[in-house]
Design a protein around this motif. Structure first.
Motif, PDB file in Angstrom:
ATOM      1  N   LEU A 106      29.417 -11.299 -11.733  1.00  0.00           N
ATOM      2  CA  LEU A 106      30.067 -12.561 -11.637  1.00  0.00           C
ATOM      3  C   LEU A 106      29.816 -13.311 -10.186  1.00  0.00           C
ATOM      4  O   LEU A 106      29.411 -14.560 -10.155  1.00  0.00           O
ATOM      5  CB  LEU A 106      31.364 -12.530 -11.888  1.00  0.00           C
ATOM      6  N   GLY A 107      30.117 -12.219  -9.245  1.00  0.00           N
ATOM      7  CA  GLY A 107      30.143 -12.944  -7.857  1.00  0.00           C
ATOM      8  C   GLY A 107      29.036 -12.803  -7.044  1.00  0.00           C
ATOM      9  O   GLY A 107      27.791 -12.739  -7.670  1.00  0.00           O
ATOM     10  N   VAL A 108      28.916 -12.574  -5.718  1.00  0.00           N
ATOM     11  CA  VAL A 108      28.152 -12.379  -4.927  1.00  0.00           C
ATOM     12  C   VAL A 108      27.843 -10.664  -4.318  1.00  0.00           C
ATOM     13  O   VAL A 108      28.997  -9.984  -4.489  1.00  0.00           O
ATOM     14  CB  VAL A 108      28.122 -13.202  -3.541  1.00  0.00           C
ATOM     15  N   LEU A 109      26.706 -10.232  -4.269  1.00  0.00           N
ATOM     16  CA  LEU A 109      26.366  -9.024  -3.877  1.00  0.00           C
ATOM     17  C   LEU A 109      25.314  -8.936  -2.892  1.00  0.00           C
ATOM     18  O   LEU A 109      24.461  -9.778  -2.635  1.00  0.00           O
ATOM     19  CB  LEU A 109      25.652  -8.469  -5.052  1.00  0.00           C
ATOM     20  N   ILE A 110      25.600  -7.903  -1.661  1.00  0.00           N
ATOM     21  CA  ILE A 110      24.895  -7.824  -0.575  1.00  0.00           C
ATOM     22  C   ILE A 110      24.087  -6.582  -0.693  1.00  0.00           C
ATOM     23  O   ILE A 110      23.283  -6.305   0.346  1.00  0.00           O
ATOM     24  CB  ILE A 110      25.774  -8.121   0.670  1.00  0.00           C
ATOM     25  N   LYS A 111      24.161  -5.647  -1.367  1.00  0.00           N
ATOM     26  CA  LYS A 111      23.388  -4.301  -1.441  1.00  0.00           C
ATOM     27  C   LYS A 111      22.303  -4.403  -2.418  1.00  0.00           C
ATOM     28  O   LYS A 111      22.541  -4.824  -3.557  1.00  0.00           O
ATOM     29  CB  LYS A 111      24.577  -3.279  -1.588  1.00  0.00           C
ATOM     30  N   ASP A 112      21.192  -4.169  -1.726  1.00  0.00           N
ATOM     31  CA  ASP A 112      19.894  -4.244  -2.620  1.00  0.00           C
ATOM     32  C   ASP A 112      20.044  -3.505  -3.939  1.00  0.00           C
ATOM     33  O   ASP A 112      19.727  -3.749  -5.062  1.00  0.00           O
ATOM     34  CB  ASP A 112      18.753  -3.885  -2.002  1.00  0.00           C
ATOM     35  N   TYR A 113      20.587  -2.351  -3.770  1.00  0.00           N
ATOM     36  CA  TYR A 113      20.858  -1.247  -5.098  1.00  0.00           C
ATOM     37  C   TYR A 113      21.551  -1.856  -6.295  1.00  0.00           C
ATOM     38  O   TYR A 113      21.766  -1.425  -7.151  1.00  0.00           O
ATOM     39  CB  TYR A 113      21.414   0.161  -4.776  1.00  0.00           C
ATOM     40  N   GLU A 114      22.375  -2.977  -5.949  1.00  0.00           N
ATOM     41  CA  GLU A 114      23.315  -3.580  -7.222  1.00  0.00           C
ATOM     42  C   GLU A 114      22.503  -4.612  -7.789  1.00  0.00           C
ATOM     43  O   GLU A 114      22.929  -5.026  -8.709  1.00  0.00           O
ATOM     44  CB  GLU A 114      24.596  -4.405  -6.313  1.00  0.00           C
ATOM     45  N   TYR A 115      21.187  -4.780  -7.235  1.00  0.00           N
ATOM     46  CA  TYR A 115      20.443  -5.958  -8.232  1.00  0.00           C
ATOM     47  C   TYR A 115      19.552  -5.254  -9.002  1.00  0.00           C
ATOM     48  O   TYR A 115      18.834  -4.045  -8.553  1.00  0.00           O
ATOM     49  CB  TYR A 115      19.762  -6.864  -7.324  1.00  0.00           C
ATOM     50  N   GLN A 116      19.310  -5.378 -10.296  1.00  0.00           N
ATOM     51  CA  GLN A 116      18.494  -5.022 -11.290  1.00  0.00           C
ATOM     52  C   GLN A 116      17.029  -5.442 -11.301  1.00  0.00           C
ATOM     53  O   GLN A 116      16.144  -4.599 -11.834  1.00  0.00           O
ATOM     54  CB  GLN A 116      19.299  -5.031 -12.767  1.00  0.00           C
ATOM     55  N   TYR A 117      16.935  -6.753 -11.183  1.00  0.00           N
ATOM     56  CA  TYR A 117      15.576  -7.282 -11.420  1.00  0.00           C
ATOM     57  C   TYR A 117      15.176  -7.927  -9.967  1.00  0.00           C
ATOM     58  O   TYR A 117      16.192  -8.556  -9.344  1.00  0.00           O
ATOM     59  CB  TYR A 117      15.688  -8.568 -12.420  1.00  0.00           C
ATOM     60  N   TRP A 118      13.892  -7.837  -9.621  1.00  0.00           N
ATOM     61  CA  TRP A 118      13.373  -8.436  -8.491  1.00  0.00           C
ATOM     62  C   TRP A 118      11.985  -8.857  -8.713  1.00  0.00           C
ATOM     63  O   TRP A 118      11.195  -8.802  -9.633  1.00  0.00           O
ATOM     64  CB  TRP A 118      13.017  -7.131  -7.643  1.00  0.00           C
ATOM     65  N   GLY A 119      11.727 -10.086  -7.989  1.00  0.00           N
ATOM     66  CA  GLY A 119      10.495 -10.685  -7.935  1.00  0.00           C
ATOM     67  C   GLY A 119       9.525  -9.891  -7.014  1.00  0.00           C
ATOM     68  O   GLY A 119       9.979  -9.016  -6.372  1.00  0.00           O
ATOM     69  N   GLN A 120       8.306 -10.469  -7.117  1.00  0.00           N
ATOM     70  CA  GLN A 120       7.286  -9.550  -6.154  1.00  0.00           C
ATOM     71  C   GLN A 120       7.149 -10.153  -4.857  1.00  0.00           C
ATOM     72  O   GLN A 120       6.452  -9.240  -4.022  1.00  0.00           O
ATOM     73  CB  GLN A 120       6.083  -9.830  -6.836  1.00  0.00           C
ATOM     74  N   GLY A 121       7.870 -11.174  -4.608  1.00  0.00           N
ATOM     75  CA  GLY A 121       7.890 -11.431  -2.974  1.00  0.00           C
ATOM     76  C   GLY A 121       7.162 -12.732  -2.544  1.00  0.00           C
ATOM     77  O   GLY A 121       6.155 -12.558  -3.240  1.00  0.00           O
ATOM     78  N   THR A 122       7.424 -13.216  -1.611  1.00  0.00           N
ATOM     79  CA  THR A 122       6.764 -14.496  -1.081  1.00  0.00           C
ATOM     80  C   THR A 122       6.525 -14.316   0.491  1.00  0.00           C
ATOM     81  O   THR A 122       7.433 -14.063   1.165  1.00  0.00           O
ATOM     82  CB  THR A 122       6.762 -15.849  -1.576  1.00  0.00           C
ATOM     83  N   GLN A 123       5.439 -14.570   1.080  1.00  0.00           N
ATOM     84  CA  GLN A 123       5.320 -13.965   2.804  1.00  0.00           C
ATOM     85  C   GLN A 123       5.543 -15.397   3.177  1.00  0.00           C
ATOM     86  O   GLN A 123       5.354 -16.671   3.003  1.00  0.00           O
ATOM     87  CB  GLN A 123       3.711 -13.701   2.937  1.00  0.00           C
ATOM     88  N   VAL A 124       6.489 -15.207   4.085  1.00  0.00           N
ATOM     89  CA  VAL A 124       6.885 -16.341   5.239  1.00  0.00           C
ATOM     90  C   VAL A 124       6.474 -15.734   6.382  1.00  0.00           C
ATOM     91  O   VAL A 124       6.761 -14.649   6.965  1.00  0.00           O
ATOM     92  CB  VAL A 124       8.363 -16.567   5.169  1.00  0.00           C
ATOM     93  N   THR A 125       5.680 -16.744   7.039  1.00  0.00           N
ATOM     94  CA  THR A 125       5.288 -16.230   8.632  1.00  0.00           C
ATOM     95  C   THR A 125       5.651 -17.549   9.546  1.00  0.00           C
ATOM     96  O   THR A 125       5.336 -18.706   9.446  1.00  0.00           O
ATOM     97  CB  THR A 125       3.663 -16.139   8.722  1.00  0.00           C
ATOM     98  N   VAL A 126       6.323 -17.270  10.759  1.00  0.00           N
ATOM     99  CA  VAL A 126       6.790 -18.146  11.764  1.00  0.00           C
ATOM    100  C   VAL A 126       5.979 -17.892  12.993  1.00  0.00           C
ATOM    101  O   VAL A 126       6.094 -16.611  13.532  1.00  0.00           O
ATOM    102  CB  VAL A 126       8.244 -18.084  11.654  1.00  0.00           C
TER     103      VAL A 126
END
Length: 124
Positions: free
Chosen positions: A102-122
């Motif tokens: 329901l709420g917000v979560l800050i630990k990565d292990y609490e998330y069940q699904y993940w995308g593959q990521g996108t690169q950000v370069t500054v």
């Protein structure tokens, strides 16, 4: 089950802005809390931001507070990370994640699904 696809990454100069998007499959997107994480080379994955199911609650990491905002559009099955005043230290692969919660979560292990990521370069 949810499938997540990030987009919007790229190369930007310091001080610039980017908006990352996370497209989610499935009809139950509004059942999921969404989060953004990032991982720089040689570093552990780091929490960036989270947003509750309804979008009414957000939590932003101190390292990006005041520069990044998280939002979602449940009608479009989309989550976003607006990044402003970017710094070279923000360079990383950015991942969106979903959790049946329901709420917000800050630990990565609490998330069940993940995308593959996108690169950000500054660049400096």
């Amino acid at each position: 089950q949810v499938q997540l696809v990030e987009s919007g990454g790229g190369l930007v100069q310091a001080g610039g802005s980017l908006r990352l998007s996370c497209a989610a499959s499935g009809r139950t997107f509004s059942s999921y809390s969404m989060g953004w994480f990032r991982q720089a080379p040689g570093e552990e994955r780091e929490f960036v931001a989270s947003i509750s199911r309804s979008g009414g609650t957000t939590y932003i990491a101190d390292s990006v507070k005041g520069r990044f905002t998280i939002s979602r559009d449940n009608t479009k099955n989309m989550a976003y990370l607006q990044m402003s005043i970017l710094k070279p230290d923000d360079t990383a692969v950015y991942f969106c994640a979903a959790a049946n919660y329901l709420g917000v979560l800050i630990k990565d292990y609490e998330y069940q699904y993940w995308g593959q990521g996108t690169q950000v370069t500054v660049s400096s």
